[in-house]
Structure formats: structure tokens, C-alpha cells
Design a protein around this motif. Sequence first.
Motif, PDB file in Angstrom:
ATOM      1  N   UNK A  22      53.819 -53.002  25.038  1.00 50.58           N
ATOM      2  CA  UNK A  22      54.977 -52.375  24.391  1.00 50.58           C
ATOM      3  C   UNK A  22      56.299 -52.994  24.803  1.00 50.58           C
ATOM      4  N   UNK A  23      56.265 -54.134  25.484  1.00 52.01           N
ATOM      5  CA  UNK A  23      57.516 -54.735  25.969  1.00 52.01           C
ATOM      6  C   UNK A  23      58.349 -55.309  24.841  1.00 52.01           C
ATOM      7  N   UNK A  24      57.701 -55.809  23.781  1.00 53.43           N
ATOM      8  CA  UNK A  24      58.432 -56.482  22.722  1.00 53.43           C
ATOM      9  C   UNK A  24      58.637 -55.548  21.538  1.00 53.43           C
ATOM     10  N   UNK A  25      59.814 -55.595  20.936  1.00 55.05           N
ATOM     11  CA  UNK A  25      60.104 -54.786  19.761  1.00 55.05           C
ATOM     12  C   UNK A  25      60.045 -55.589  18.481  1.00 55.05           C
ATOM     13  N   UNK A  26      60.087 -56.907  18.562  1.00 57.35           N
ATOM     14  CA  UNK A  26      60.040 -57.764  17.392  1.00 57.35           C
ATOM     15  C   UNK A  26      58.984 -58.839  17.629  1.00 57.35           C
ATOM     16  N   UNK A  27      58.131 -59.041  16.623  1.00 60.38           N
ATOM     17  CA  UNK A  27      57.089 -60.066  16.766  1.00 60.38           C
ATOM     18  C   UNK A  27      56.641 -60.513  15.398  1.00 60.38           C
ATOM     19  N   UNK A  28      56.118 -61.726  15.320  1.00 58.95           N
ATOM     20  CA  UNK A  28      55.523 -62.273  14.110  1.00 58.95           C
ATOM     21  C   UNK A  28      54.083 -62.617  14.443  1.00 58.95           C
ATOM     22  N   UNK A  29      53.138 -62.152  13.595  1.00 59.71           N
ATOM     23  CA  UNK A  29      51.722 -62.269  13.904  1.00 59.71           C
ATOM     24  C   UNK A  29      51.326 -63.688  14.285  1.00 59.71           C
ATOM     25  N   UNK A  30      51.732 -64.669  13.492  1.00 60.65           N
ATOM     26  CA  UNK A  30      51.314 -66.039  13.738  1.00 60.65           C
ATOM     27  C   UNK A  30      51.922 -66.660  14.978  1.00 60.65           C
ATOM     28  N   UNK A  31      52.968 -66.035  15.525  1.00 59.89           N
ATOM     29  CA  UNK A  31      53.662 -66.595  16.685  1.00 59.89           C
ATOM     30  C   UNK A  31      53.442 -65.796  17.959  1.00 59.89           C
ATOM     31  N   UNK A  32      52.768 -64.643  17.855  1.00 55.82           N
ATOM     32  CA  UNK A  32      52.615 -63.745  19.000  1.00 55.82           C
ATOM     33  C   UNK A  32      51.324 -64.071  19.748  1.00 55.82           C
ATOM     34  N   UNK A  33      51.435 -64.543  20.967  1.00 57.28           N
ATOM     35  CA  UNK A  33      50.258 -64.913  21.757  1.00 57.28           C
ATOM     36  C   UNK A  33      49.444 -63.697  22.169  1.00 57.28           C
ATOM     37  N   UNK A  34      50.016 -62.513  22.070  1.00 61.00           N
ATOM     38  CA  UNK A  34      49.284 -61.298  22.424  1.00 61.00           C
ATOM     39  C   UNK A  34      48.604 -60.629  21.250  1.00 61.00           C
ATOM     40  N   UNK A  35      48.769 -61.168  20.052  1.00 57.22           N
ATOM     41  CA  UNK A  35      48.178 -60.556  18.860  1.00 57.22           C
ATOM     42  C   UNK A  35      46.660 -60.655  18.884  1.00 57.22           C
ATOM     43  N   UNK A  36      46.009 -59.613  18.420  1.00 56.06           N
ATOM     44  CA  UNK A  36      44.555 -59.638  18.321  1.00 56.06           C
ATOM     45  C   UNK A  36      44.142 -60.530  17.150  1.00 56.06           C
ATOM     46  N   UNK A  37      43.355 -61.561  17.454  1.00 55.24           N
ATOM     47  CA  UNK A  37      42.805 -62.445  16.429  1.00 55.24           C
ATOM     48  C   UNK A  37      41.401 -61.946  16.078  1.00 55.24           C
ATOM     49  N   UNK A  38      41.149 -61.726  14.798  1.00 58.97           N
ATOM     50  CA  UNK A  38      39.871 -61.179  14.353  1.00 58.97           C
ATOM     51  C   UNK A  38      38.923 -62.304  13.962  1.00 58.97           C
ATOM     52  N   UNK A  39      37.689 -62.205  14.456  1.00 58.28           N
ATOM     53  CA  UNK A  39      36.624 -63.129  14.062  1.00 58.28           C
ATOM     54  C   UNK A  39      35.428 -62.298  13.628  1.00 58.28           C
ATOM     55  N   UNK A  40      35.069 -62.364  12.351  1.00 58.30           N
ATOM     56  CA  UNK A  40      33.979 -61.551  11.811  1.00 58.30           C
ATOM     57  C   UNK A  40      32.779 -62.419  11.487  1.00 58.30           C
ATOM     58  N   UNK A  41      31.648 -62.083  12.065  1.00 53.65           N
ATOM     59  CA  UNK A  41      30.386 -62.767  11.779  1.00 53.65           C
ATOM     60  C   UNK A  41      29.341 -61.704  11.470  1.00 53.65           C
ATOM     61  N   UNK A  42      28.172 -62.148  11.041  1.00 49.47           N
ATOM     62  CA  UNK A  42      27.102 -61.225  10.703  1.00 49.47           C
ATOM     63  C   UNK A  42      26.074 -61.242  11.814  1.00 49.47           C
ATOM     64  N   UNK A  43      25.629 -60.062  12.223  1.00 57.03           N
ATOM     65  CA  UNK A  43      24.724 -59.940  13.358  1.00 57.03           C
ATOM     66  C   UNK A  43      23.278 -60.289  13.038  1.00 57.03           C
ATOM     67  N   UNK A  44      23.046 -61.157  12.085  1.00 53.58           N
ATOM     68  CA  UNK A  44      21.690 -61.522  11.705  1.00 53.58           C
ATOM     69  C   UNK A  44      21.682 -62.973  11.249  1.00 53.58           C
ATOM     70  N   UNK A  45      20.491 -63.477  11.013  1.00 56.26           N
ATOM     71  CA  UNK A  45      20.389 -64.843  10.489  1.00 56.26           C
ATOM     72  C   UNK A  45      20.767 -64.892   9.015  1.00 56.26           C
ATOM     73  N   UNK A  46      20.761 -63.721   8.367  1.00 52.63           N
ATOM     74  CA  UNK A  46      21.118 -63.660   6.952  1.00 52.63           C
ATOM     75  C   UNK A  46      22.491 -63.012   6.825  1.00 52.63           C
ATOM     76  N   UNK A  47      23.299 -63.493   5.916  1.00 52.53           N
ATOM     77  CA  UNK A  47      24.671 -63.018   5.864  1.00 52.53           C
ATOM     78  C   UNK A  47      25.108 -62.687   4.446  1.00 52.53           C
ATOM     79  N   UNK A  48      26.199 -63.298   3.998  1.00 55.47           N
ATOM     80  CA  UNK A  48      26.823 -62.910   2.744  1.00 55.47           C
ATOM     81  C   UNK A  48      25.881 -63.044   1.553  1.00 55.47           C
ATOM     82  N   UNK A  49      26.194 -62.273   0.512  1.00 50.46           N
ATOM     83  CA  UNK A  49      25.372 -62.353  -0.687  1.00 50.46           C
ATOM     84  C   UNK A  49      25.593 -63.678  -1.404  1.00 50.46           C
ATOM     85  N   UNK A  50      26.859 -64.052  -1.633  1.00 53.33           N
ATOM     86  CA  UNK A  50      27.210 -65.301  -2.324  1.00 53.33           C
ATOM     87  C   UNK A  50      26.138 -65.719  -3.317  1.00 53.33           C
ATOM     88  N   UNK A  51      25.875 -64.913  -4.355  1.00 51.05           N
ATOM     89  CA  UNK A  51      24.715 -65.179  -5.212  1.00 51.05           C
ATOM     90  C   UNK A  51      24.783 -66.499  -5.952  1.00 51.05           C
TER      91      UNK A  51
END
Length: 370
Positions: A22-51
Motif C-alpha cells: 500500500x506504499x504507492x498511490x499511483x502505478x501502471x500495470x506494465x511498469x509496476x514490479x510488484x504487480x501480479x503477473x498471471x500465467x494460466x495453463x491447463x492441469x492436464x495433457x489435454x487443453x483448449x478445444x480449438x476445434x
Amino acid sequence: MKKITKLIMAACLLTGVAACDTDKDVAVYGEDSGAIQVEATINTAFTRSNPGATGEQQKQFNEGDELQLSCEDGYLNYVFSGGKWSPTDNYYLRWGTEPVTYSAFYPVINGASTANFILPTNQQRLENLANADYMTCIVENATDDGSRILRLGMNRKMAKVIMTLADVSGQGKVQGVKIGSYQGYTNGEVVETTSLVSPFITVPEGGKAGQNGCSYTAIVTPGKAGTTATFVSLNYLGEDLVMPGIPELKPGKCYEFTLKVEDSVISVSEPVVSPWDSGTIQGGDAEELQLAAYYVKEQPAGNATGMDWDNAMGVDALRNLLQTSSNSTVSNANAVKLDGKKIYVAAGSYEIAKENSGVKVEYSGYSKQV
């Protein structure tokens, strides 16, 4: 996350005591080293439908895919763009010092959450098919491991069904194919009611819609077998036909069936079951199971294929299997199915030879009528 600090800039900062600095009052996502970066994968060998894709492409999220990430104080949507996940609006999350539990789900459509999902029944377009590919994830007591990445292992909740037409005779045309499914999830459990899905249709090169080789792909809610619920409905030669008996399906699996219409009877093969990404929508690779015997009860059970007592066919299906037809192709197909097979019949009362049914019962090797 006990307070939300709104920023003047294009991006805003969602902060709080438990999870955020909570120390900073102004931030930009792409420039904030403390921002949570999301990485989404599938917990199996099979993933997206992409038919429309094959191989590795089926294991990737698509450009523009959107998921929702939630914690105790709110939620944010993230969109997959340029190979990474980014917030869709003017807020984002920062890592704090205390563990936080996050949940996520995909896709972000009306009525969806990590516990609830209404299956889209119109899957005739690729984007509609993708919107049926429901996945969820819960990450308990997440903390920064130094990478700044929140890793979401998404779990697929749906199954994929592919049906490929075979033995459609002459200029006959199958129309209006629909595939039965449970309607979705409520509070994390499969609902008991069912609905019919309009599938994605693929016509093979040089083929014709509604004829041999045409395939129908639907993403369905897997659940227990439902003997009375409709599994397939269609129109053939102007007649509406229905096949009851939704089979038991498992999440994350692809089930490929051969679909046949013989006179006024719909039949499907035993499925070829594979990981989600192995199945294609090109059709033609499903093989009909060659049974050593057929099992029959007064009332059909399970998926009514006759492969065992739990999936015994009913008397109507047995009569259809035994009958001859003015269509020699149908008669020959039944003869092949019955050649060398044993038929086990449970105790009960059966009307096998009905008037004009095309069934003739003869006995040999017995001193009296059986």
C-alpha cells in the motif's frame, strides 16, 4: 485487499492490507514490479478445444480469451493478448506480504463463476464452441515465490463429443442433429436436467452436408448415465428420430462415435475415448466396437448398447437388430452384427416377432419349442 485506490492514469491499483503493497498511490500495470503477473495453463495433457486447430495448437489459449480472477475482496478480468494475460480495465493486483486464496474460471460469459455454469446450447460457430469449454481453478494461500507470477492451473470441467455419419444411403440427408447434455453446474455439482446442443458441423472435402463423413462436435457437461434423456435427435427423410440414453462421460475426455441411421432407428458405436486434444473434427476415425455378445433386458439400461448387463439393450433395439428389411443394406448390416454372436436375455416377457416387424423366429437342435 481492504481498499481500492483509483488512479488518474489509464491503469488503476487495487491495494489492501492482506495481499497488496500500500506504499504507492499511483502505478501502471506494465511498469509496476510488484504487480501480479498471471500465467494460466491447463492441469492436464489435454487443453483448449480449438476445434479448428491440430496438435500443439489445441493446447493453447486463443488470442482474446478472457478469464476472471477472484479473491476475498473482489474480482478482475484478464484477457490473453500477445502471448500474455493482462487486466481488461483500470485495475490490477499487487503482491502483498500475506498469503491470499485466489479462484479463477474460464470463459467469462453470463452466469459463469467458479461454481456455476450454464452450457451454451448453440455451438454451431467456433467461438460458441470455445465458450462452452468451462474450466476452473483455486490457488490456496498464494504468495510471491520471487517470480511475481500467479500460476493458475485450470481444470477442465467439460467433455467433448464427436459423431461421424456413416452408412447414409443414396441421396438421403441427415438434418437437424442435436446432442444431449446435462445443462451445466450449480454450486459445483452437475445439474440433473438436460438439454439438446446444436453442434459444430464439419463436412469432409468433396462430401455433402448430412451424408457420410459429416461430423458433429459438441462440448457437453459430463455426468452419470441417463437412460431416458435424449442423447441424439435428428431428422432423416422427413422423419424426426430420437435416441435415448446419455452415456456416462468424464471431464477432459473426447468421445468419438460413429453415427448411423438405419430405416427409422438411430444407432451409435461404442466410443473411441481419448485425451481432449487427440480427437479431431475431421471425422472417420471412430470405430464400431465388435461385441462378442449382446445383453438384453425388458427395459434398456445404461447407454443401451447391449455390451453388458449394465448397458443392456431393450426389446425394441433387439427387434431392430433381428429384423430383415426391404433395404438389403440394412439387412446385411444386421447380419454382420449378429454373425457368431451370443444373445443373453434377462428373465422377463418379450414380444420379439411383431406383425410386419421383419423378424422370423426358427429353432433347430431342440426337441420342442423354446
